[in-house]
Design a protein around this motif. Structure first.
Motif, PDB file in Angstrom:
ATOM      1  N   PRO A 102     -21.883  40.566 102.754  1.00 12.48           N
ATOM      2  CA  PRO A 102     -22.480  41.175 104.009  1.00 12.48           C
ATOM      3  C   PRO A 102     -23.191  40.286 104.661  1.00 12.48           C
ATOM      4  N   ALA A 103     -23.445  40.711 106.019  1.00  6.87           N
ATOM      5  CA  ALA A 103     -24.289  39.706 106.917  1.00  6.87           C
ATOM      6  C   ALA A 103     -25.768  39.864 106.585  1.00  6.87           C
ATOM      7  N   VAL A 104     -26.219  41.083 106.005  1.00  2.82           N
ATOM      8  CA  VAL A 104     -27.518  41.091 105.700  1.00  2.82           C
ATOM      9  C   VAL A 104     -28.038  40.405 104.390  1.00  2.82           C
ATOM     10  N   ALA A 105     -27.118  39.949 103.644  1.00  7.43           N
ATOM     11  CA  ALA A 105     -27.335  39.258 102.558  1.00  7.43           C
ATOM     12  C   ALA A 105     -27.059  37.778 102.570  1.00  7.43           C
ATOM     13  N   LYS A 106     -26.936  37.409 103.813  1.00  9.57           N
ATOM     14  CA  LYS A 106     -26.755  35.773 103.778  1.00  9.57           C
ATOM     15  C   LYS A 106     -27.530  35.250 104.993  1.00  9.57           C
ATOM     16  N   ASP A 107     -27.709  33.996 104.987  1.00  6.86           N
ATOM     17  CA  ASP A 107     -28.318  33.187 106.158  1.00  6.86           C
ATOM     18  C   ASP A 107     -27.017  32.789 107.171  1.00  6.86           C
ATOM     19  N   ALA A 108     -27.161  33.084 108.338  1.00  2.15           N
ATOM     20  CA  ALA A 108     -25.981  33.034 109.046  1.00  2.15           C
ATOM     21  C   ALA A 108     -25.308  31.797 109.335  1.00  2.15           C
ATOM     22  N   GLN A 109     -26.287  30.689 109.189  1.00  4.00           N
ATOM     23  CA  GLN A 109     -25.835  29.417 109.097  1.00  4.00           C
ATOM     24  C   GLN A 109     -25.544  28.578 107.667  1.00  4.00           C
ATOM     25  N   GLY A 110     -25.499  29.574 106.683  1.00  6.03           N
ATOM     26  CA  GLY A 110     -25.013  29.216 105.242  1.00  6.03           C
ATOM     27  C   GLY A 110     -26.007  28.536 104.523  1.00  6.03           C
ATOM     28  N   TYR A 111     -27.275  28.700 104.837  1.00  2.66           N
ATOM     29  CA  TYR A 111     -28.125  27.932 104.004  1.00  2.66           C
ATOM     30  C   TYR A 111     -28.395  28.689 102.753  1.00  2.66           C
ATOM     31  N   TRP A 112     -28.252  30.007 102.703  1.00  2.00           N
ATOM     32  CA  TRP A 112     -28.181  30.691 101.208  1.00  2.00           C
ATOM     33  C   TRP A 112     -27.772  32.003 101.554  1.00  2.00           C
ATOM     34  N   TYR A 113     -27.097  32.379 100.575  1.00  2.24           N
ATOM     35  CA  TYR A 113     -26.459  33.601 100.505  1.00  2.24           C
ATOM     36  C   TYR A 113     -26.458  34.681  98.915  1.00  2.24           C
ATOM     37  N   GLY A 114     -26.326  35.788  99.202  1.00  2.81           N
ATOM     38  CA  GLY A 114     -26.835  36.657  97.781  1.00  2.81           C
ATOM     39  C   GLY A 114     -25.506  36.567  97.023  1.00  2.81           C
ATOM     40  N   GLY A 115     -25.849  36.431  95.703  1.00  4.92           N
ATOM     41  CA  GLY A 115     -24.788  36.410  94.798  1.00  4.92           C
ATOM     42  C   GLY A 115     -24.689  37.674  93.808  1.00  4.92           C
ATOM     43  N   PHE A 116     -25.940  38.453  93.586  1.00  3.09           N
ATOM     44  CA  PHE A 116     -25.718  39.765  92.906  1.00  3.09           C
ATOM     45  C   PHE A 116     -27.172  40.666  93.335  1.00  3.09           C
ATOM     46  N   TYR A 117     -27.068  41.859  92.727  1.00  2.00           N
ATOM     47  CA  TYR A 117     -28.366  42.564  92.963  1.00  2.00           C
ATOM     48  C   TYR A 117     -28.337  43.608  92.015  1.00  2.00           C
ATOM     49  N   GLY A 118     -29.598  44.114  91.868  1.00  2.00           N
ATOM     50  CA  GLY A 118     -30.121  45.269  90.742  1.00  2.00           C
ATOM     51  C   GLY A 118     -31.239  45.975  91.378  1.00  2.00           C
ATOM     52  N   VAL A 119     -31.603  46.698  90.488  1.00  2.40           N
ATOM     53  CA  VAL A 119     -32.795  47.853  90.883  1.00  2.40           C
ATOM     54  C   VAL A 119     -33.821  47.613  89.997  1.00  2.40           C
ATOM     55  N   LEU A 120     -35.280  47.810  90.144  1.00  2.00           N
ATOM     56  CA  LEU A 120     -36.367  47.750  89.252  1.00  2.00           C
ATOM     57  C   LEU A 120     -36.389  49.093  88.443  1.00  2.00           C
ATOM     58  N   ALA A 121     -36.626  48.833  87.051  1.00  2.00           N
ATOM     59  CA  ALA A 121     -36.615  49.874  86.180  1.00  2.00           C
ATOM     60  C   ALA A 121     -37.686  49.810  85.182  1.00  2.00           C
ATOM     61  N   PHE A 122     -37.961  50.735  84.253  1.00  2.00           N
ATOM     62  CA  PHE A 122     -38.628  50.514  83.373  1.00  2.00           C
ATOM     63  C   PHE A 122     -37.955  50.461  81.993  1.00  2.00           C
ATOM     64  N   GLU A 123     -38.136  49.252  81.370  1.00  2.00           N
ATOM     65  CA  GLU A 123     -37.591  49.023  80.037  1.00  2.00           C
ATOM     66  C   GLU A 123     -38.605  49.550  78.790  1.00  2.00           C
ATOM     67  N   ILE A 124     -38.089  50.403  77.991  1.00  3.96           N
ATOM     68  CA  ILE A 124     -39.346  51.131  77.098  1.00  3.96           C
ATOM     69  C   ILE A 124     -38.703  50.771  75.672  1.00  3.96           C
ATOM     70  N   ASN A 125     -39.562  50.421  74.867  1.00  4.56           N
ATOM     71  CA  ASN A 125     -39.402  50.322  73.471  1.00  4.56           C
ATOM     72  C   ASN A 125     -39.809  51.836  73.061  1.00  4.56           C
ATOM     73  N   ALA A 126     -38.490  52.509  72.733  1.00  2.23           N
ATOM     74  CA  ALA A 126     -38.665  53.847  72.307  1.00  2.23           C
ATOM     75  C   ALA A 126     -38.982  53.799  71.036  1.00  2.23           C
ATOM     76  N   ASP A 127     -38.856  52.823  70.077  1.00  2.00           N
ATOM     77  CA  ASP A 127     -39.634  53.122  68.796  1.00  2.00           C
ATOM     78  C   ASP A 127     -41.130  53.286  68.688  1.00  2.00           C
ATOM     79  N   LEU A 128     -41.933  52.861  69.897  1.00  2.00           N
ATOM     80  CA  LEU A 128     -43.238  52.717  69.957  1.00  2.00           C
ATOM     81  C   LEU A 128     -43.698  53.710  70.877  1.00  2.00           C
ATOM     82  N   VAL A 129     -42.892  53.904  71.777  1.00  2.00           N
ATOM     83  CA  VAL A 129     -43.459  55.087  72.998  1.00  2.00           C
ATOM     84  C   VAL A 129     -42.513  56.335  72.952  1.00  2.00           C
ATOM     85  N   ALA A 130     -43.028  57.385  72.676  1.00  2.00           N
ATOM     86  CA  ALA A 130     -42.691  58.547  72.443  1.00  2.00           C
ATOM     87  C   ALA A 130     -42.406  59.467  73.934  1.00  2.00           C
TER      88      ALA A 130
END
Length: 400
Positions: free
Chosen positions: A134-162
């Motif tokens: 996708p055009a929005v995930a790359k530099d038009a001249q090819g200097y950089w481009y996205g490889g993958f993406y994800g979203v921010l989440a809360f990773e929780i130790n459920a043995d300690l957090v009820a």
């Protein structure tokens, strides 16, 4: 907001409906010849030096090993946990040098890559699958481009957090004292986007998100909830940071690795689910430029992009892979993990301009406004899940 509307907000609507023309037989033959020449040139160089590629980050361990096996190149893996700013400094330090500490390839947050291009630290190269990114995930001249993406989440130790936190504001609750950690120092893309996301939830708009994010973390530190160390699976499991703000694909990977030793929950917040694209680029001073180009060709091949998918990431060429029928149905269904308990968690992808502004405000304002250094853990090495429950935490945690 629908998922398509969220993609439009993100500027990634093109990724949801990407269409490419057929490749002619002549083009395919020309590409095959060019690829053969590139492989030969890379083998003549004999080595690729990478930096900031943790083997447990998405699919990097698998990709590095497959690349080595296929092309017979030595891969020098520098500082796997190096954040974006550290990688840029490594490029600067490598000017005019060919020693083993000079990287060929970097993996950066988008705003960091944009500034690195402006500073003349990158060189352009368009992989053969360039047109399917996708055009929005790359530099038009090819200097950089996205490889993958994800979203921010809360990773929780459920043995300690009820009681599970369900949104950013919940992290300020008294029961989470000495519990909340960032997964990178403040010059890393992951930490910058975490601060931005918290501020976006509080402010409701991208214009004030960075400033509000700094205020949020200042308050979090003042109440004693923020633990000023760089958290990881180790500190999550042993109780130093039982709640970690982390890219979802890393959290899901930890959950798989620690199954049977630590019970991990991965929660997407109710508001301000921020998506982040990581981009690849070749150093302007790469000692092994052909090996670097071959690495780019491999990362953006169907095989490597599907490996990202198995590592819980969204490959940047996902829309094209779906269009061509390359993505197995079960993996498309697996990507539905963004829907959580019925509430709308469509991701928002800040524009490059928004990211650049936020990075400047957050990295320059953290010391004055939050006023705490986020320190490295004693070791950056990943000791393996069998080690975690035998480690003594500096601040012993009781179930929350």
């Amino acid at each position: 907001m629908s998922r398509r509307d969220a993609l439009k907000t993100a500027g990634l609507a093109g990724a949801a409906a990407l269409s490419t023309g057929a490749v002619s037989v002549c083009d395919a033959l020309a590409s095959a010849d060019a690829m053969e020449d590139l492989v030969a040139a890379a083998k003549a160089e004999g080595q690729l030096t990478v930096i900031g590629l943790p083997r447990d980050w998405g699919a990097y361990g698998v990709l590095i090993d497959r690349f080595k096996a296929r092309y017979g190149l030595t891969i020098n893996e520098l500082r796997p946990r190096a954040g974006s700013a550290v990688q840029i400094e490594a490029i600067k330090a490598g000017r005019g040098k060919t020693d083993p500490q000079t990287p060929d390839i970097v993996d950066l947050g988008m705003s960091f890559a944009s500034s690195a291009k402006e500073d003349g630290l990158l060189q352009p190269y368009k992989a053969s699958t360039w047109g399917t990114i996708p055009a929005v995930a790359k530099d038009a001249q090819g200097y950089w481009y996205g490889g993958f993406y994800g979203v921010l989440a809360f990773e929780i130790n459920a043995d300690l957090v009820a009681k599970m936190p369900r949104d950013w504001a919940d992290l300020a609750a008294p029961e989470y004292r000495n519990s909340v950690g960032l997964a990178g120092n403040i010059s890393s893309n992951q930490a910058v986007q975490s601060v931005f996301a918290a501020g976006l939830s509080a402010a409701g708009n991208v214009e004030e998100a960075a400033d509000q994010g700094l205020k949020f973390f200042a308050d979090l530190y003042e109440t004693g909830n923020l633990v000023p160390i760089i958290g990881d699976a180790n500190s999550l499991a042993d109780g130093r940071t039982p709640i970690l703000i982390r890219w979802d694909y890393l959290a899901l990977g930890d959950r798989e690795r620690l199954k049977g030793t630590t019970r991990i929950e991965v929660i997407r917040p109710r508001t301000a689910v921020v998506g982040g694209v990581y981009v690849q680029a070749i150093s302007a001073y790469a000692p092994h430029p052909n090996a670097a180009r071959l690495w780019m060709e491999y990362l953006y091949s169907d095989e490597a992009q599907l490996a990202w998918l198995k590592g819980h990431c969204y490959p940047i060429r996902f829309a094209d892979l779906v269009r061509s029928g390359t993505v197995p149905i079960d993996w498309r269904e697996r990507l539905g993990h963004l829907d959580h308990e019925g509430y709308d968690v469509d991701p928002v992808f800040p524009t490059l301009k928004d990211q650049e502004k936020a990075t400047d405000i957050i990295t320059n304002g953290w010391d004055d406004i939050v006023g705490v250094k986020v320190l490295c853990l004693p070791s950056e090495e990943y000791p393996g899940p069998m080690s975690f429950n035998n480690m003594k935490a500096p601040v012993p945690q009781q179930p929350i």
